[in-house]
Motif scaffolding. Sequence first.
Motif, PDB file in Angstrom:
ATOM      1  N   GLU A  20       0.833  -1.214   0.000  1.00  0.00           N
ATOM      2  CA  GLU A  20       0.000   0.000   0.000  1.00  0.00           C
ATOM      3  C   GLU A  20       0.862   1.256   0.000  1.00  0.00           C
ATOM      4  O   GLU A  20       0.611   2.197  -0.761  1.00  0.00           O
ATOM      5  N   GLN A  21       1.883   1.286   0.867  1.00  0.00           N
ATOM      6  CA  GLN A  21       2.737   2.470   0.961  1.00  0.00           C
ATOM      7  C   GLN A  21       3.524   2.704  -0.325  1.00  0.00           C
ATOM      8  O   GLN A  21       3.606   3.834  -0.818  1.00  0.00           O
ATOM      9  N   LEU A  22       4.094   1.638  -0.880  1.00  0.00           N
ATOM     10  CA  LEU A  22       4.870   1.777  -2.112  1.00  0.00           C
ATOM     11  C   LEU A  22       3.990   2.150  -3.298  1.00  0.00           C
ATOM     12  O   LEU A  22       4.400   2.915  -4.172  1.00  0.00           O
ATOM     13  N   SER A  23       2.777   1.614  -3.334  1.00  0.00           N
ATOM     14  CA  SER A  23       1.848   1.949  -4.414  1.00  0.00           C
ATOM     15  C   SER A  23       1.489   3.430  -4.385  1.00  0.00           C
ATOM     16  O   SER A  23       1.319   4.064  -5.422  1.00  0.00           O
ATOM     17  N   ASN A  24       1.382   3.974  -3.180  1.00  0.00           N
ATOM     18  CA  ASN A  24       0.987   5.379  -3.033  1.00  0.00           C
ATOM     19  C   ASN A  24       2.170   6.348  -3.076  1.00  0.00           C
ATOM     20  O   ASN A  24       2.039   7.459  -3.593  1.00  0.00           O
ATOM     21  N   ASN A  25       3.323   5.917  -2.532  1.00  0.00           N
ATOM     22  CA  ASN A  25       4.424   6.858  -2.326  1.00  0.00           C
ATOM     23  C   ASN A  25       5.706   6.520  -3.057  1.00  0.00           C
ATOM     24  O   ASN A  25       6.647   7.310  -3.038  1.00  0.00           O
ATOM     25  N   GLY A  26       5.785   5.356  -3.687  1.00  0.00           N
ATOM     26  CA  GLY A  26       6.997   4.975  -4.392  1.00  0.00           C
ATOM     27  C   GLY A  26       8.076   4.441  -3.457  1.00  0.00           C
ATOM     28  O   GLY A  26       7.937   4.444  -2.238  1.00  0.00           O
ATOM     29  N   TYR A  27       9.168   3.992  -4.077  1.00  0.00           N
ATOM     30  CA  TYR A  27      10.270   3.385  -3.311  1.00  0.00           C
ATOM     31  C   TYR A  27      10.951   4.419  -2.415  1.00  0.00           C
ATOM     32  O   TYR A  27      11.126   4.205  -1.214  1.00  0.00           O
ATOM     33  N   HIS A  28      11.335   5.537  -3.012  1.00  0.00           N
ATOM     34  CA  HIS A  28      12.080   6.538  -2.263  1.00  0.00           C
ATOM     35  C   HIS A  28      11.183   7.345  -1.315  1.00  0.00           C
ATOM     36  O   HIS A  28      11.672   7.943  -0.361  1.00  0.00           O
ATOM     37  N   GLY A  29       9.886   7.331  -1.596  1.00  0.00           N
ATOM     38  CA  GLY A  29       8.967   8.071  -0.726  1.00  0.00           C
ATOM     39  C   GLY A  29       8.411   7.244   0.422  1.00  0.00           C
ATOM     40  O   GLY A  29       7.604   7.733   1.214  1.00  0.00           O
ATOM     41  N   THR A  30       8.842   5.996   0.512  1.00  0.00           N
ATOM     42  CA  THR A  30       8.362   5.112   1.575  1.00  0.00           C
ATOM     43  C   THR A  30       9.499   4.769   2.520  1.00  0.00           C
ATOM     44  O   THR A  30      10.533   4.238   2.100  1.00  0.00           O
ATOM     45  N   GLY A  31       9.298   5.102   3.783  1.00  0.00           N
ATOM     46  CA  GLY A  31      10.295   4.774   4.797  1.00  0.00           C
ATOM     47  C   GLY A  31       9.872   3.556   5.605  1.00  0.00           C
ATOM     48  O   GLY A  31       8.684   3.229   5.686  1.00  0.00           O
ATOM     49  N   ILE A  32      10.846   2.911   6.194  1.00  0.00           N
ATOM     50  CA  ILE A  32      10.563   1.740   7.025  1.00  0.00           C
ATOM     51  C   ILE A  32       9.628   2.113   8.173  1.00  0.00           C
ATOM     52  O   ILE A  32       8.724   1.362   8.536  1.00  0.00           O
ATOM     53  N   LYS A  33       9.826   3.308   8.740  1.00  0.00           N
ATOM     54  CA  LYS A  33       8.995   3.732   9.878  1.00  0.00           C
ATOM     55  C   LYS A  33       7.515   3.807   9.501  1.00  0.00           C
ATOM     56  O   LYS A  33       6.646   3.433  10.284  1.00  0.00           O
ATOM     57  N   GLN A  34       7.225   4.288   8.298  1.00  0.00           N
ATOM     58  CA  GLN A  34       5.830   4.356   7.847  1.00  0.00           C
ATOM     59  C   GLN A  34       5.184   2.971   7.855  1.00  0.00           C
ATOM     60  O   GLN A  34       4.036   2.817   8.285  1.00  0.00           O
ATOM     61  N   ILE A  35       5.932   2.001   7.383  1.00  0.00           N
ATOM     62  CA  ILE A  35       5.403   0.638   7.295  1.00  0.00           C
ATOM     63  C   ILE A  35       5.228   0.050   8.688  1.00  0.00           C
ATOM     64  O   ILE A  35       4.205  -0.575   8.993  1.00  0.00           O
ATOM     65  N   LEU A  36       6.217   0.250   9.546  1.00  0.00           N
ATOM     66  CA  LEU A  36       6.133  -0.263  10.917  1.00  0.00           C
ATOM     67  C   LEU A  36       4.961   0.362  11.661  1.00  0.00           C
ATOM     68  O   LEU A  36       4.227  -0.323  12.388  1.00  0.00           O
TER      69      LEU A  36
END
Length: 198
Positions: A20-36
Amino acid sequence: MKHPNKTQDTRTALIEAGIEQLSNNGYHGTGIKQILDAVNVPKGSFYNYFPSKEAFVADLLTHYIQKHLEAQDTFTAQSQLSPLNTLRQLLQSGIERYEEMGCQQGCLIGNLAAEVGSNKGLCQTAMKTAAQSWEKRITLLLEQAQQQGEVRQDIPAAALAGLVWSCWEGALLRMKLEGSVAPLQDVIDHFLDRLLTT
């Protein structure tokens, strides 16, 4: 989101949140903290499940394509349509899904390929494997369509499948740019129904 109790549940939850995060924000726009944070997993626990962000994204891509391929295989196996019409319906279902998402997400594989290209070894391998798996299924449908006289036979089915993939991914980029599924519909109406047919 409730914190999963089992290691595998947590791993799966991280992968799904990552999609979900990568689909919305891309690789560089997604941080590990967001996912956690999305899965309510404590900071620092990520590396208990994945050795690196790159390995995480590679596993995520495998999970992503597997779900799509399983759905595609089920539809194809149950389809009473001709091979070409089965392919047409698969693409039409994709159009409906992208329209429901507001024409913003596109294909995760294509999005990441455009963003990271060949700079991430594990990710590149996962993206190539995913694309090849999709193309193999399209090739099989096109081979069957050629045998039934639905599709031109002067170009090998595998080459046609590669062209379908390229046209579809290019149309997805235009969809995001224009905010419309019209470029995707063009792939069906013009490429599939006119250029591929006999």
